[in-house]
Design an enzyme around this catalytic site. Sequence first.
Site, PDB file in Angstrom:
ATOM      1  N   GLU A  19      -2.856  -9.396   2.644  1.00 20.85           N
ATOM      2  CA  GLU A  19      -3.988  -9.361   3.475  1.00 20.85           C
ATOM      3  C   GLU A  19      -4.831 -10.013   4.153  1.00 20.85           C
ATOM      4  O   GLU A  19      -5.617 -10.034   4.789  1.00 20.85           O
ATOM      5  CB  GLU A  19      -2.978  -9.079   5.027  1.00 20.85           C
ATOM      6  CG  GLU A  19      -2.351  -8.071   5.392  1.00 20.85           C
ATOM      7  CD  GLU A  19      -2.765  -6.896   4.860  1.00 20.85           C
ATOM      8  OE1 GLU A  19      -2.934  -5.716   5.624  1.00 20.85           O
ATOM      9  OE2 GLU A  19      -1.997  -6.715   3.794  1.00 20.85           O
ATOM     10  N   CYS A  58       1.343  -1.440   0.076  1.00 19.19           N
ATOM     11  CA  CYS A  58      -0.005   0.079  -0.208  1.00 19.19           C
ATOM     12  C   CYS A  58       0.939   1.465   0.070  1.00 19.19           C
ATOM     13  O   CYS A  58       1.997   1.314  -0.880  1.00 19.19           O
ATOM     14  CB  CYS A  58      -0.820  -0.583   0.835  1.00 19.19           C
ATOM     15  SG  CYS A  58      -2.557   1.327   1.145  1.00 19.19           S
ATOM     16  N   HIS A 112      -4.147  -4.565   0.007  1.00 17.39           N
ATOM     17  CA  HIS A 112      -3.522  -5.006   1.420  1.00 17.39           C
ATOM     18  C   HIS A 112      -3.300  -6.437   0.945  1.00 17.39           C
ATOM     19  O   HIS A 112      -4.938  -7.626   0.846  1.00 17.39           O
ATOM     20  CB  HIS A 112      -3.971  -4.947   2.481  1.00 17.39           C
ATOM     21  CG  HIS A 112      -4.123  -3.165   2.570  1.00 17.39           C
ATOM     22  ND1 HIS A 112      -3.777  -2.949   3.168  1.00 17.39           N
ATOM     23  CD2 HIS A 112      -4.859  -1.757   2.302  1.00 17.39           C
ATOM     24  CE1 HIS A 112      -3.463  -1.590   3.880  1.00 17.39           C
ATOM     25  NE2 HIS A 112      -4.666  -1.263   2.900  1.00 17.39           N
TER      26      HIS A 112
END
Length: 205
Positions: A185, A80, A183
Amino acid sequence: MAIAIVDYGMGNLHSVSKAVERLGYKPLVTGEREEILAADGIILPGVGAFGDAMEQLRETSLDAVMKEAAASGKPLLGICLGMQLLFSQSEEHGKNEGLNILPGSVVRFPGGDYKVPHMGWNSLQFKNPEHPLFAGLEEGHVYFVHSYHVLPEVQADLLAVTDYGQPVTAIVGRGSVYGMQFHPEKSGELGMSLLRNFLALTARD
């Protein structure tokens, strides 16, 4: 394998650390030069404004550590804002110099027919499907939250794009340095698989 997650006060450290742990690696949240450079791989997360992040990196001397790590050939992933910091400069809140590990600029979405920030799930388009980062993967959706996007100077650094009123840089890579605007994750199976493939690069000579 130990993965250093760089702590400079502006990262989504917990979610990234948990994701690394779930994938079978040892996360080490640290702002110490020696620990970062001794790790098998490095993740530079980031949430917030570009200028503030660079100020934090400079105040902690981690800007020099990131450049040293990149020059060493150790696998490095910016996530990011962390991806944006890898580039030369940003226009967010005035002109700010970045780490300049990769050449390019960070600019604001012009807006108009679409909302800013770009927030939500959007599809990836692999520019180089044979790249090791995409091994065993098919194009799919990942989760974005950003108002600024990267314009890389070298098209070969562009590994994947998404579409949001225009082609938008989603993944970059050169040598052992990578960046993901989204992102991973928080991006379901595809995001975790991309993160897994990056972490697998840390086991290579």
